[in-house]
Scaffold this active site. Structure first.
Site, PDB file in Angstrom:
ATOM      1  N   GLY A  31       0.764  -1.816   0.264  1.00 46.14           N
ATOM      2  CA  GLY A  31       0.258   0.017   0.112  1.00 46.14           C
ATOM      3  C   GLY A  31       0.895   1.122  -0.071  1.00 46.14           C
ATOM      4  O   GLY A  31       2.505   1.256  -0.008  1.00 46.14           O
ATOM      5  N   ALA A  32      -0.205   2.311   0.565  1.00 45.75           N
ATOM      6  CA  ALA A  32       1.138   3.385   0.278  1.00 45.75           C
ATOM      7  C   ALA A  32       2.026   3.756  -0.730  1.00 45.75           C
ATOM      8  O   ALA A  32       2.810   4.311  -1.639  1.00 45.75           O
ATOM      9  CB  ALA A  32       1.748   3.652   1.154  1.00 45.75           C
ATOM     10  N   LYS A  35       3.355   6.567  -7.845  1.00 49.50           N
ATOM     11  CA  LYS A  35       3.929   6.439  -9.721  1.00 49.50           C
ATOM     12  C   LYS A  35       4.676   5.122  -9.524  1.00 49.50           C
ATOM     13  O   LYS A  35       4.726   5.029 -10.865  1.00 49.50           O
ATOM     14  CB  LYS A  35       4.213   7.547 -10.191  1.00 49.50           C
ATOM     15  CG  LYS A  35       3.137   8.939  -9.974  1.00 49.50           C
ATOM     16  CD  LYS A  35       4.378  10.133 -10.976  1.00 49.50           C
ATOM     17  CE  LYS A  35       2.750  10.799 -11.149  1.00 49.50           C
ATOM     18  NZ  LYS A  35       3.481  12.196 -11.503  1.00 49.50           N
ATOM     19  N   HIS A  37       4.986   2.698  -8.103  1.00 47.28           N
ATOM     20  CA  HIS A  37       3.754   1.605  -7.959  1.00 47.28           C
ATOM     21  C   HIS A  37       3.376   1.158  -9.066  1.00 47.28           C
ATOM     22  O   HIS A  37       3.550   0.158  -9.422  1.00 47.28           O
ATOM     23  CB  HIS A  37       3.006   1.037  -7.432  1.00 47.28           C
ATOM     24  CG  HIS A  37       3.952   0.835  -5.751  1.00 47.28           C
ATOM     25  ND1 HIS A  37       3.390   1.835  -5.088  1.00 47.28           N
ATOM     26  CD2 HIS A  37       3.987  -0.251  -4.607  1.00 47.28           C
ATOM     27  CE1 HIS A  37       3.655   2.196  -3.372  1.00 47.28           C
ATOM     28  NE2 HIS A  37       4.245   0.661  -3.289  1.00 47.28           N
ATOM     29  N   GLY A 149       9.996  -4.054  -8.274  1.00 47.48           N
ATOM     30  CA  GLY A 149      10.441  -2.742  -8.252  1.00 47.48           C
ATOM     31  C   GLY A 149      12.165  -2.760  -8.163  1.00 47.48           C
ATOM     32  O   GLY A 149      12.615  -3.756  -7.069  1.00 47.48           O
ATOM     33  N   LEU A 186      10.925   7.391  -5.938  1.00 48.08           N
ATOM     34  CA  LEU A 186      10.151   6.897  -5.593  1.00 48.08           C
ATOM     35  C   LEU A 186       9.659   5.946  -4.668  1.00 48.08           C
ATOM     36  O   LEU A 186      10.159   4.981  -4.773  1.00 48.08           O
ATOM     37  CB  LEU A 186       8.917   6.742  -6.075  1.00 48.08           C
ATOM     38  CG  LEU A 186       8.490   8.179  -6.742  1.00 48.08           C
ATOM     39  CD1 LEU A 186       9.346   9.111  -7.156  1.00 48.08           C
ATOM     40  CD2 LEU A 186       7.072   8.724  -7.460  1.00 48.08           C
TER      41      LEU A 186
END
EC number: 6.3.2.1
Length: 282
Positions: A31-32, A35, A37, A149, A186
């Site tokens: 969560g949280a 971009k 993700h 990622g 990010l």
């Protein structure tokens, strides 16, 4: 977009999709969302008929209960981000009992030593928690492809190793780090930084680029000294560690060998917020 909130509903959903022969792409999250993700789902859209997200703050990968408590949670915001993106067909939001039906504890894994490097040195058991939740999610979602990622490069390597050792029928795909315009990687943790700090924190990526310039022209001890000097002069930033490691073994190196691939890893604490980044060395 379907919002699926328990294991039984997910099983029925996946069964229907598999009966139709749909190829499933999957990217689990805690969560949280940001971009970074969404870049995973953009990649997943290219090669899959169905893209699935999951949101689950996994308790077994937190060494500090306070960190688990502080982890940002806003499920309604996350669902809205996924819906508005148009990239995701379904999101799975399990309860703890859906992932840990008996005890909320990790399995024990052997990741061939990958778990003992870098983050593993200060977070014992962390990667057992990661392996446990990801393996269980894979067994429930049955993805053909799964996306992670490269910002958490060690985690990506750990998951690839788990899939290899467990012979799971899923292809793991690493996705390039998504960066702000100033180069800052990010992260959900960035939400805890003031805007001016997000700007000054660009020095982390700038430093990694300098390391890439210095790569093979000066020695690693000299590179380390230069990196340390940069952050010694940055107010409110503390260099937790910087190292250069073999990309395959994640073992730190003090010498470059021509036939190996290397990556620089850095952790900087900015106003109490721990930021991680890395860069492949050309």
């Amino acid at each position: 977009m379907e919002v699926i909130k328990n294991k039984k509903t997910l099983q029925d959903f996946i069964e229907r999709q598999k009966e139709m022969g749909k190829k499933i792409g999957f990217a689990p999250t805690m969560g949280a969302l940001h971009k970074g993700h969404l870049s995973l789902y953009e990649e997943a859209r290219k090669d899959n008929d169905l893209v699935i997200s999951s949101i689950f703050v996994n308790p077994t990968q937190f060494n500090n209960p306070e960190d688990l408590e502080k982890y940002p949670r806003d499920i309604n915001r996350d669902i809205l981000i996924l819906k508005n993106s148009g990239l995701v067909d379904a999101v799975y939001i399990p309860e703890v009992a859906d992932i840990y039906p008996e005890k909320t504890e990790s399995q024990q894994y052997d990741f061939d030593g990958l778990e003992n490097e870098m983050e593993g040195k200060s977070r014992p058991g962390h990667f057992d928690g990661v392996g446990t939740v990801v393996e269980e999610l894979f067994r429930q979602v049955h993805p053909d492809n799964a996306y992670f990622g490269e910002k958490d490069f060690q985690q990506l390597a750990i998951i690839k190793k788990m899939v290899e050792k467990k012979h799971l029928p899923v292809k793991i795909i690493g996705v390039s780090i998504y960066r702000a315009e100033n180069g800052l990687a990010l992260s959900s943790r960035n939400q805890r930084l003031h805007e001016d700090r997000k700007e000054t924190s660009k020095v982390i990526f700038q430093t990694l680029n300098k390391v890439n310039d210095w790569f093979r022209t000066i020695t690693i001890p000299e590179i380390k000294e230069r990196v340390k000097d940069i952050f010694d002069h940055e107010h409110g930033m503390k260099l937790e560690y910087f190292l250069i490691a073999d990309e395959d073994t994640l073992k730190e190196t003090d010498f470059f060998y021509k036939d190996r691939s290397y990556r620089a890893f850095i952790v900087v604490v900015v106003d109490g917020v721990r930021l991680i980044d890395n860069l492949h060395l050309d």
